[in-house]
Design an enzyme around this catalytic site. Structure first.
Site, short mmCIF file in Angstrom:
data_model
loop_
_atom_site.label_atom_id
_atom_site.label_comp_id
_atom_site.label_asym_id
_atom_site.label_seq_id
_atom_site.Cartn_x
_atom_site.Cartn_y
_atom_site.Cartn_z
CE1 TYR A 169 4.96 20.36 -79.53
CE2 TYR A 169 3.23 21.45 -80.78
CZ TYR A 169 3.61 20.53 -79.83
OH TYR A 169 2.67 19.77 -79.19
CG ASP A 209 4.55 21.17 -88.96
OD1 ASP A 209 3.40 21.53 -89.28
OD2 ASP A 209 4.86 20.80 -87.81
CE LYS A 225 -1.67 25.21 -84.03
NZ LYS A 225 -0.28 24.81 -84.01
C1 LIG Z 1 0.22 23.39 -83.53
C2 LIG Z 1 1.27 22.76 -84.32
C3 LIG Z 1 1.37 21.36 -84.41
C4 LIG Z 1 0.50 20.43 -83.61
O1 LIG Z 1 -0.83 20.50 -83.96
P1 LIG Z 1 -1.93 19.93 -82.92
O2 LIG Z 1 -3.22 20.12 -83.65
O3 LIG Z 1 -1.79 20.74 -81.68
O4 LIG Z 1 -1.61 18.51 -82.68
C5 LIG Z 1 2.32 20.83 -85.26
N1 LIG Z 1 3.14 21.62 -85.96
C6 LIG Z 1 3.07 22.96 -85.90
C7 LIG Z 1 3.99 23.79 -86.73
C8 LIG Z 1 2.15 23.57 -85.06
O5 LIG Z 1 2.13 24.90 -84.98
#
Ligand SMILES: *Cc1c(COP(=O)(O)O)cnc(C)c1O
Length: 427
Positions: free
Chosen positions: A144, A239, A267
């Protein structure tokens, strides 16, 4: 346990907010419950509107690695707040944050702040396309990367939980350059690159997948991707929105010793405030406007409150011994839960990297989205509800991680293990 106030608030919320929630993963749909409404958090505990107290393993979906309402983070916010909330003019805090990030993650020489993980990833993809002059992007099933259009293909997190294959509202045209391959399968990437290598701008992945439940990279996978990218002029994007400052101080790239061209962060970097960032070498980052022509902007980017909360958290994480302690606690918790499952005769498979992990209700090794989907989600739902009754708050989906914070103490972990023992017995 009584949830009556939460349930009536949920009814009210549902009249004014789609599904009653501002992010689908918060809904209890997949585990057959309604969401609880929280009033406060302190350390590893959260309290709901009915007065129930829970040990929290969601930790705001990862950001709160020091637990809720950490004093130093709150103090930093209190210090900044009276100065004003936003200027849209540079502030010194932004330099401090950029320096801190480049110090903790050496593959980043320059960094741009944004307001969410989604934004970080969208911007990184644009940068990769702008820098290489190529259009195609490669992602992996079950990973994701936020809700940006071109990445909502075979995605993890809420998309996996709700079993949405693609999303309405994302026209075919916008995803025609997105290729999704199975995770942890180097051959699939090699085969693709053989034919289309010179059309691919970037390969993006979660270096430890955390949005199909936690799935670590198999030996040689990250190294293999690095080599393929370097050999073909493809940018490698990690990511690390979830893994950054989580699986080690310098993220998954430090843990595995494999370094991407662009890193996405979010995060933990915000200490619970809405923050994201993306960065890389000076050369690549010089393509971003106003230095270069790849446009990306943000009214609230580098916001002083977000910077001060994030900086306070990153400074605490830079102290020696933090990650060793997190590893110790997380290993203790995992072992306790796995032992409890075994004793109750419940088949589970555990994956964990540092303080993020998942317990899958399957006897089979989980190494990609296909094997993750073999997990018994009904069983997870029952387990979730039983744990909630015992005062333990887990992610309301099998395809998410549990997060351990520095605020989880041994007594909390023991309580959790005891709760799991009872919950497994009920399955
Ligand atoms: C949570 C997450 C996102 C999205 O971040 P948001 O702050 O919710 O937009 C993207 N990539 C990874 C790996 C994530 O865990």
């Amino acid at each position: 346990m009584n949830f009556s106030k939460s349930h009536s608030l949920f009814e009210e919320a549902s009249q004014f907010i789609p599904g009653g929630v501002n992010s689908p993963v918060r809904s209890g749909k997949a585990v057959g419950t309604k969401p609880i409404f929280v009033t406060s958090g302190k350390g590893c505990y959260i309290t709901d509107v009915d007065g129930n107290k829970y040990i929290d393993y969601v930790c705001s979906w990862g950001p709160l690695i020091l637990g809720h309402a950490n004093e130093k983070v709150i103090d930093a916010l209190k210090e900044t707040l009276p100065q004003g909330t936003s200027f849209g003019i540079p502030t010194p805090l932004e330099i401090e944050m950029a320096k801190k990030i480049t110090e903790m993650i050496p593959s980043i020489e320059k960094v741009r702040m944004v307001n969410s993980g989604t934004e970080a990833v969208m911007s990184a993809i644009r940068l990769a396309r702008g820098y290489t002059g190529r259009a195609k992007i490669v992602k992996f099933d079950g990973c994701y990367h936020g809700h940006g259009d071109c990445l909502l293909v075979e995605a993890g997190s809420g998309v996996a939980t709700l079993a949405i294959p693609g999303s309405p509202g994302v026209p075919e045209n916008l995803v025609k350059d997105t290729i999704s391959l199975p995770y942890n399968n180097l051959e699939a990437v090699k085969n693709l690159v053989k034919n289309q290598g010179n059309e691919i701008a970037c390969i993006i992945l979660e270096p430890v997948a955390g949005n199909m439940g936690v799935v670590p990279p198999v030996d040689g996978y990250l190294e293999g991707l690095r080599e393929i990218c370097s050999d073909n002029g493809i940018l490698l994007i990690f990511d690390e929105v979830m893994t950054g400052f989580r699986v080690s101080k310098g993220g998954a790239q430090e843990l595995y010793g494999v370094y991407p061209d662009i890193t996405c962060l979010g995060k933990v970097i915000g200490g619970g405030m809405p923050v994201g960032a993306y960065g890389g070498s000076k050369e690549i980052m010089s393509s971003i406007a106003p230095e270069g022509n790849v446009y990306q902007a943000g009214t609230l980017s580098g916001n002083p409150l977000a910077m001060s909360a994030g900086l306070a958290q990153l400074e605490l994480l830079s102290e020696p011994g933090i990650y060793e302690k997190l590893e110790e606690k997380s290993a203790y918790l995992e072992k306790g839960i796995m032992d409890a499952a075994r004793k109750s005769g419940v088949e589970v498979y555990g994956n964990r990297v540092g303080s993020m992990g998942s317990v899958f209700f399957t006897g089979e090794q989980v190494k990609d989205f296909e094997t993750a989907k073999k997990a018994d989600t009904e069983k997870y739902a029952k387990f979730f509800r039983a744990m909630l009754e015992e005062g333990v708050y887990l992610a309301p989906s099998q395809f998410e991680a549990y997060f351990v914070s520095t605020a989880h103490e041994e007594k909390d972990l023991d309580k959790t293990i005891e709760a799991a023992r009872k919950a497994f017995k009920k399955l």
